[in-house]
Scaffold this active site. Sequence first.
Site, short mmCIF file in Angstrom:
data_model
loop_
_atom_site.label_atom_id
_atom_site.label_comp_id
_atom_site.label_asym_id
_atom_site.label_seq_id
_atom_site.Cartn_x
_atom_site.Cartn_y
_atom_site.Cartn_z
N LYS A 22 0.84 -1.21 0.00
CA LYS A 22 0.00 0.00 0.00
C LYS A 22 0.86 1.25 0.00
CE LYS A 22 -1.53 1.57 4.07
NZ LYS A 22 -1.19 2.98 4.32
N ARG A 93 -4.01 10.74 5.11
CA ARG A 93 -2.91 11.67 5.08
C ARG A 93 -2.05 11.58 3.82
NH1 ARG A 93 0.95 14.19 8.30
NH2 ARG A 93 2.79 13.34 7.32
N CYS A 117 -4.03 12.95 13.88
CA CYS A 117 -4.64 11.66 13.58
C CYS A 117 -4.49 10.80 14.82
CB CYS A 117 -4.02 11.02 12.36
SG CYS A 117 -2.37 10.39 12.65
N ARG A 122 1.47 14.59 13.47
CA ARG A 122 1.86 14.35 12.08
C ARG A 122 1.79 15.59 11.17
NH1 ARG A 122 -0.29 8.58 10.08
NH2 ARG A 122 1.57 8.64 8.82
N ASP A 310 5.37 0.56 11.90
CA ASP A 310 4.15 -0.10 11.41
C ASP A 310 4.07 -1.57 11.83
OD1 ASP A 310 3.28 2.23 10.31
OD2 ASP A 310 3.70 1.69 8.23
N ILE A 332 8.91 6.98 16.69
CA ILE A 332 8.46 7.71 15.49
C ILE A 332 7.20 8.54 15.77
CG2 ILE A 332 7.80 7.51 13.05
CD1 ILE A 332 10.59 6.43 13.44
N ARG A 402 -8.30 -0.26 5.40
CA ARG A 402 -7.50 0.76 4.73
C ARG A 402 -6.22 0.17 4.14
NH1 ARG A 402 -6.05 5.79 8.20
NH2 ARG A 402 -4.98 6.09 6.23
C1 UD1 Z 1 4.85 6.91 6.44
C2 UD1 Z 1 3.97 5.71 6.25
C3 UD1 Z 1 3.45 5.20 7.58
C4 UD1 Z 1 4.62 4.96 8.55
C5 UD1 Z 1 5.52 6.17 8.62
C6 UD1 Z 1 6.78 5.93 9.43
C7 UD1 Z 1 3.03 6.06 4.04
C8 UD1 Z 1 1.83 6.38 3.23
N1 UD1 Z 1 2.88 6.09 5.39
O1 UD1 Z 1 4.05 7.94 7.03
O2 UD1 Z 1 2.74 3.98 7.36
O3 UD1 Z 1 4.10 4.68 9.81
O4 UD1 Z 1 5.93 6.58 7.30
O5 UD1 Z 1 7.49 4.87 8.91
O6 UD1 Z 1 4.07 5.75 3.51
N2 UD1 Z 1 7.19 14.61 10.64
C9 UD1 Z 1 7.28 15.94 10.94
N3 UD1 Z 1 7.09 16.85 9.92
C10 UD1 Z 1 6.84 16.45 8.64
C11 UD1 Z 1 6.77 15.08 8.36
C12 UD1 Z 1 6.95 14.17 9.39
O7 UD1 Z 1 7.50 16.33 12.08
O8 UD1 Z 1 6.70 17.31 7.77
C13 UD1 Z 1 7.38 13.61 11.72
C14 UD1 Z 1 6.14 12.77 11.97
O9 UD1 Z 1 5.23 13.41 12.83
C15 UD1 Z 1 6.76 11.53 12.57
C16 UD1 Z 1 8.08 11.39 11.81
O10 UD1 Z 1 8.36 12.69 11.29
O11 UD1 Z 1 7.05 11.75 13.93
C17 UD1 Z 1 8.07 10.40 10.68
O12 UD1 Z 1 6.92 10.61 9.88
P1 UD1 Z 1 6.89 10.27 8.33
O13 UD1 Z 1 8.03 9.40 7.96
O14 UD1 Z 1 6.72 11.54 7.58
O15 UD1 Z 1 5.54 9.45 8.24
P2 UD1 Z 1 4.56 9.43 7.02
O16 UD1 Z 1 5.34 9.69 5.78
O17 UD1 Z 1 3.39 10.28 7.30
#
Ligand code: UD1
Length: 438
Positions: A22, A93, A117, A122, A310, A332, A402
Amino acid sequence: MDKFRIRGGRKLRGRVQIGGAKNSALPCIAAALLTGESVTLHNVPYVRDIITQGRLLEDLGAQVLRPELRTHKISAANIEIFEAPYDLVKTMRASVLVLGPLLARFGKAKVSLPGGCAIGTRPIDLHLEALKHLGAQVSLEAGYVVARAPHRGRLQGGEVNFDKVTVTGTENVLMAATLAEGKTVINNAAREPEIADLAELLNRMGARVRGAGSPTITIDGVEHLGAAEHTIIPDRIETGTFLCAAAITDGELELKDCRPEHSAIVIAKLREAGVEIEEVNQSTLHVRCCAEGLTARDVVTEPHPRFPTDMQAQYMALMTQAAGVSRITETIFENRFMHASEMQRMGADISISGNTATVRGVTRLMGARVQASDLRASACLVLAGLVAEGETVVERVYHIDRGYEKIEAKLRAVGAEIERVRESVTAQLPPAAEVGVS
Ligand code: UD1
């Protein structure tokens, strides 16, 4: 809202087919916005998030066809709308993944801020900062990010240094940079296999991406991208979930069409805990549990190639059945232990302090009514239900829909006693015709 009714105590035995990832299909679908030519994706899992992403592209003006259930043929020749609305982004998201491609190809995009969320705040600040380094002008208006490329509608190559590893942030910038003028270097990039898969698709479309899967990705921008065909990698989280399902039920499974190398850390950790896992070949795993029983082992979630967040919830379910004390530390997301309180209601001995859960095993879990709070938490409760005494009812399984394709059917086929109790027509996945099968 649908529920699962599970009667625990069955050992799983047989063969499970692992589906497409996914989290790879979501950015690959968004990447189709980078070209007016057709992009064909195979091995796309039939799960709700994917249907939502397809609908978002259709709302923007793209044509999304499904010549087969797990094949998407996307044509973004006639994009008329450049906005991902709040109603959609709040449900998924990953819809923010259209930001980079829209901005790169059309020089403008408007995307709702995702807000909170179930697993934490996030934000997408890192995505936005990075796009600014490619010359984007970004403003916040009434809950929306409004982004423009001021230089004749084209982004400019630049150097992006992520303060924190972000998966979708890396993907957004990677896609944006493919059509930027000049060279982009992304430092501290996410190294998840889904990033490399996206880069492979982009290169098939004519992009010039090097280093995806390593912390430094280099992209030489091109003027146009074109048609491509690509097969999505297997889902390493579904793979890990079924490894845990075999282990927790003291069963024996063969997992087909997976990529063991993408699950290396999970396999290593489960082996440490006593699970017997054999790599039969490059796409098959054989898992059996457990001659000596399970032993408690600590984990800390971290970006790839370390232990994935995950898989944290499913691993916690497993550790309730392991002898000893295990500490599970989540680095994370700040609020990703909601499944712990539900498992406590089933008799698990789990205490939470800050970002660490301490699990004392072995506990005899007892069936109960429990509620899923997010996608992976629901998988954890299903695993707990498989081993619990008596009946477990997992409510709100729309979360599991999902990201897991027909998990109850896959589990039933290998001996689990699990059924879906349908409660409303609207909560179900739409029939194939509704999602553009042609
Ligand atoms: C992706 C995955 C999700 C997984 C996560 C971490 C997808 C669609 N989703 O989510 O399943 O759990 O990676 O492996 O691929 N952060 C910030 N600012 C930002 C972006 C992120 O502070 O602009 C923080 C987040 O709150 C979190 C950390 O960085 O604490 C990692 O998040 P991120 O890797 O961005 O997760 P997603 O890409 O949303």
